[in-house]
Design a protein around this motif. Structure first.
Motif, short mmCIF file in Angstrom:
data_model
loop_
_atom_site.label_atom_id
_atom_site.label_comp_id
_atom_site.label_asym_id
_atom_site.label_seq_id
_atom_site.Cartn_x
_atom_site.Cartn_y
_atom_site.Cartn_z
N LYS A 175 0.84 -1.21 0.00
CA LYS A 175 0.00 0.00 0.00
C LYS A 175 0.86 1.24 0.00
N LYS A 176 1.91 1.21 0.85
CA LYS A 176 2.74 2.42 0.97
C LYS A 176 3.64 2.62 -0.25
N TYR A 177 4.37 1.58 -0.64
CA TYR A 177 5.43 1.80 -1.64
C TYR A 177 4.96 1.62 -3.09
N LEU A 178 3.91 0.84 -3.33
CA LEU A 178 3.44 0.70 -4.71
C LEU A 178 2.49 1.85 -5.06
N ASP A 179 1.61 2.17 -4.10
CA ASP A 179 0.70 3.30 -4.29
C ASP A 179 1.48 4.57 -4.62
N MET A 180 2.61 4.74 -3.91
CA MET A 180 3.48 5.91 -4.09
C MET A 180 3.92 6.08 -5.54
N MET A 181 4.17 4.93 -6.20
CA MET A 181 4.69 4.96 -7.57
C MET A 181 3.63 5.43 -8.56
N THR A 182 2.37 5.21 -8.20
CA THR A 182 1.31 5.52 -9.17
C THR A 182 0.67 6.88 -8.92
N LYS A 183 0.90 7.46 -7.73
CA LYS A 183 0.27 8.76 -7.40
C LYS A 183 0.89 9.90 -8.18
N GLU A 184 2.22 9.93 -8.18
CA GLU A 184 2.94 10.96 -8.94
C GLU A 184 4.24 10.36 -9.46
N LEU A 185 4.91 11.08 -10.32
CA LEU A 185 6.15 10.53 -10.90
C LEU A 185 7.16 10.25 -9.78
N THR A 186 7.47 8.98 -9.60
CA THR A 186 8.37 8.56 -8.53
C THR A 186 9.32 7.51 -9.08
N PHE A 187 10.57 7.56 -8.63
CA PHE A 187 11.53 6.55 -9.06
C PHE A 187 11.98 5.71 -7.86
N ALA A 188 12.33 4.47 -8.14
CA ALA A 188 12.89 3.61 -7.10
C ALA A 188 14.03 2.81 -7.73
N SER A 189 14.98 2.39 -6.89
CA SER A 189 16.15 1.67 -7.42
C SER A 189 16.34 0.32 -6.76
N TYR A 190 16.99 -0.55 -7.49
CA TYR A 190 17.29 -1.91 -7.04
C TYR A 190 18.77 -1.92 -6.67
N ALA A 191 19.06 -2.02 -5.37
CA ALA A 191 20.45 -1.88 -4.92
C ALA A 191 20.98 -3.20 -4.38
N VAL A 192 21.56 -3.99 -5.26
CA VAL A 192 22.09 -5.31 -4.87
C VAL A 192 23.60 -5.39 -5.10
N THR A 193 24.05 -5.01 -6.31
CA THR A 193 25.47 -5.16 -6.66
C THR A 193 26.37 -4.34 -5.74
N GLU A 194 27.54 -4.90 -5.45
CA GLU A 194 28.53 -4.19 -4.61
C GLU A 194 29.86 -4.12 -5.36
N PRO A 195 30.79 -3.29 -4.87
CA PRO A 195 32.06 -3.16 -5.59
C PRO A 195 32.77 -4.52 -5.76
N GLN A 196 32.62 -5.41 -4.78
CA GLN A 196 33.33 -6.70 -4.85
C GLN A 196 32.44 -7.86 -5.31
N ALA A 197 31.16 -7.62 -5.51
CA ALA A 197 30.27 -8.74 -5.83
C ALA A 197 29.13 -8.32 -6.72
N GLY A 198 29.16 -8.85 -7.96
CA GLY A 198 28.07 -8.57 -8.90
C GLY A 198 27.40 -9.88 -9.27
N SER A 199 28.10 -10.68 -10.10
CA SER A 199 27.53 -11.99 -10.47
C SER A 199 27.33 -12.87 -9.24
N ASP A 200 28.29 -12.79 -8.34
CA ASP A 200 28.25 -13.62 -7.13
C ASP A 200 27.46 -12.88 -6.05
N VAL A 201 26.13 -12.88 -6.21
CA VAL A 201 25.28 -12.08 -5.31
C VAL A 201 25.50 -12.50 -3.85
N ALA A 202 25.72 -13.81 -3.64
CA ALA A 202 25.91 -14.28 -2.26
C ALA A 202 27.18 -13.73 -1.63
#
Ligand SMILES: Cc1cc2nc3c(=O)[nH]c(=O)nc-3n(C[C@H](O)[C@H](O)[C@H](O)COP(=O)(O)OP(=O)(O)OC[C@H]3O[C@@H](n4cnc5c(N)ncnc54)[C@H](O)[C@@H]3O)c2cc1C
Length: 380
Positions: free
Chosen positions: A108-135
Motif C-alpha cells: 500500500k505504501k510503496y506501490l501506491d506511491m509509484m502511481t500517485k505521482e512521478l516517482t523513481f525507485a532503485s534496485y540496490a544489490v550489486t557491490e564493488p566486490q560482488a556482482g555476479s556472485d550475489v551471495a
C-alpha cells in the motif's frame, strides 16, 4: 492451442508505445546520449500517458498489465532509445520484489506511491566486490530493537540519484551465505545514505547509474521484505519477472539497428549496385531478422509462462541470454553495413552498438544466464 496473435488491447498498447517512442523518445535520444542527460521531462510524459510502472497491480492503482503486455511495450520504448527507456523502466526491477513478497502494508505504501505521482525507485544489490556472485555481498543489517542498522556499499545502482526508495539486499546472518541474506525497502532520505557521482558510461548514457553507501542507516523492522533469510530468493524471483522485459528492450535496440541497416543498404552503392544487392550484405540482414524474431519468441514465451504461473527461470534466462547476445551481434553488424560511416557518431548505429553492450552485463551477465540454464538442465 498456440496463438501468436495480439489481442486488440495489446495492439492498442503497442501502438501507444510505438507512437510515444517515435514522437517523445527518438528525437531526443542523441542529445541525451551526448550529454548524459537524465530524461526527466520524457519520464513525466510517459507517466502521464500510463507508460511507467506497468507491473503494478490494479489494487495499488497500477495498470494491472501482464508481463506479456509489458514486454510488448518495452520493445517499442527501447526502439526509441534504450538509455531513456531504462531510466524509467528501472522502476520495474525495484518494485518487482515488493509485488512478489511485500505484505499489504508495504505494498500500500510503496506501490501506491509509484502511481500517485512521478516517482523513481532503485534496485540496490550489486557491490564493488560482488556482482555476479550475489551471495558474496558484504553489506550487513543488524536488528537492534525495532530497527535494522544497515551498513555497506552498493555499486552501479541505476536511478539512485532520483530514487525515493531503494530495494536493498544485505546480510542479516553472514555465517549462512545466501540463506543469511535479507531484503529491505529503504527510504532514500534516511540519514546515512550517500549517492556518488553519475558514472560516465559507454552506452545508455541517459540512464543515471551511481554508487550508493549506507552508513549506520536505520531501517524500520516493518521494512523487511518477507522473513529474515528470504533476500536471495526474493532477488532471484524478481528476475523471472523482469528478464523478459530486458530481453525485449534488447530486441527494440536490435530492431532499430536492423531498420537503419536495411535503409542504408538500399541507398549506398558499390560496384554499380545498391549494397543490399550483394549477397554478403543481404545474408547479414537475413540473419538479423531471423535472430530478432527468435529473440522475440523467447521473450514472449518467458513472459507468457510467468503470467500463467508457470516457473519460467530457464525460459527467462534463455530470453535474456539470447536477446542480449543478439542485440550485440545485430548492432555490430549494422555498423559493418554502414562501413566507415557506421563508425562515426554522426550516424545512429554507433550509439546503438554502445547501448547494446550493457544487455550482456546487467540483470545477470550472459555467462550467468548460461550458468542458470545449465543449473536448470542438470540440477532440477
Ligand atoms: C550500467 C549498469 C547498470 C546497472 N544497474 C544495476 C542496478 O540498478 N542494480 C544493481 O544491483 N546492479 C546493477 N548493475 C550491476 C550489474 O548487474 C553487474 O555489473 C553484473 O551483475 C556483473 O557483475 P560485476 O560487474 O561485478 O562483474 P563480475 O561478477 O565481477 O564478473 C566479471 C566477468 O566475469 C564473469 N563471471 C563471473 N562469474 C562467473 C562464473 N561463475 N562463470 C563464468 N563467468 C563468470 C562475468 O560474466 C563477467 O564477464 C548495473 C551495471 C551497469 C554497468
Amino acid at each position: 492451442m498456440i496463438d501468436f496473435s495480439l489481442t486488440d488491447e495489446q495492439k492498442e498498447l503497442q501502438k501507444l508505445a510505438k507512437e510515444f517512442a517515435a514522437k517523445e523518445i527518438r528525437p531526443h535520444a542523441e542529445e541525451h546520449d551526448k550529454h548524459g542527460k537524465f530524461p526527466m521531462e520524457i519520464a513525466k510524459k510517459a507517466f502521464e500517458v500510463g507508460l511507467m510502472n506497468l507491473n503494478i497491480p490494479q489494487e495499488y492503482n497500477g495498470t494491472g498489465l501482464k508481463v506479456l503486455d509489458e514486454v510488448i511495450i518495452a520493445e517499442e520504448l527501447s526502439w526509441g532509445c534504450s538509455g531513456i527507456s531504462t531510466a524509467f523502466a528501472v522502476n520495474h526491477l525495484a518494485t518487482a520484489p515488493v509485488i512478489i513478497s511485500g505484505n499489504e502494508e508495504q505494498k500500500k505504501k510503496y506501490l501506491d506511491m509509484m502511481t500517485k505521482e512521478l516517482t523513481f525507485a532503485s534496485y540496490a544489490v550489486t557491490e564493488p566486490q560482488a556482482g555476479s556472485d550475489v551471495a558474496g555481498i558484504q553489506s550487513t543489517a543488524k536488528l537492534i530493537g525495532n530497527e535494522y542498522i544497515l551498513n555497506g556499499s552498493k555499486q552501479w545502482i541505476t536511478g539512485a540519484s532520483v530514487a525515493k526508495w531503494f530495494y536493498v539486499l544485505a546480510k542479516t546472518d553472514p555465517s549462512k551465505g545466501h540463506k543469511g541474506m535479507s531484503a529491505f525497502i529503504v527510504d532514500a532520505d534516511t540519514p546515512g545514505i550517500k549517492v556518488g557521482k553519475k558514472e560516465d558510461m559507454m552506452g545508455q548514457r541517459a540512464s543515471a547509474t551511481h554508487a550508493v553507501t549506507f552508513e549506520e542507516v536505520k531501517v524500520p523492522k516493518a521494512n523487511l521484505l518477507g522473513q529474515e533469510g528470504d533476500g536471495f530468493k526474493i532477488a532471484m524471483k524478481a528476475f523471472d519477472h523482469t528478464r523478459p522485459g530486458i530481453a525485449s528492450n534488447a530486441i527494440g535496440v536490435a530492431r532499430a539497428a536492423m531498420e537503419h541497416a536495411i535503409e542504408y543498404s538500399k541507398t549506398r552503392t558499390s560496384f554499380g549496385v545498391p549494397i543490399a544487392m550483394h549477397q554478403g550484405i543481404n545474408f547479414i540482414i537475413s540473419d538479423m531478422a531471423c535472430e530478432i524474431e527468435a529473440s522475440r519468441l523467447l521473450a514472449w514465451q518467458a513472459a507468457w509462462a510467468i503470467d500463467n504461473k508457470i516457473r519460467n527461470t530457464k525460459l527467462a534466462a534463455f530470453a535474456k541470454r539470447f536477446a542480449a547476445d543478439t542485440v550485440m551481434k545485430v548492432t555490430t553488424d549494422a555498423v559493418q553495413v554502414f562501413g566507415g560511416y557506421g563508425y562515426s557518431n554522426e550516424y545512429p548505429v554507433a550509439k546503438l552498438m554502445r547501448d547494446a553492450k550493457i544487455f550482456q552485463i546487467y540483470e545477470g551477465t550472459s555467462q550467468v544466464q548460461r550458468l542458470i540454464i545449465a543449473k536448470e538442465i542438470f540440477l532440477r
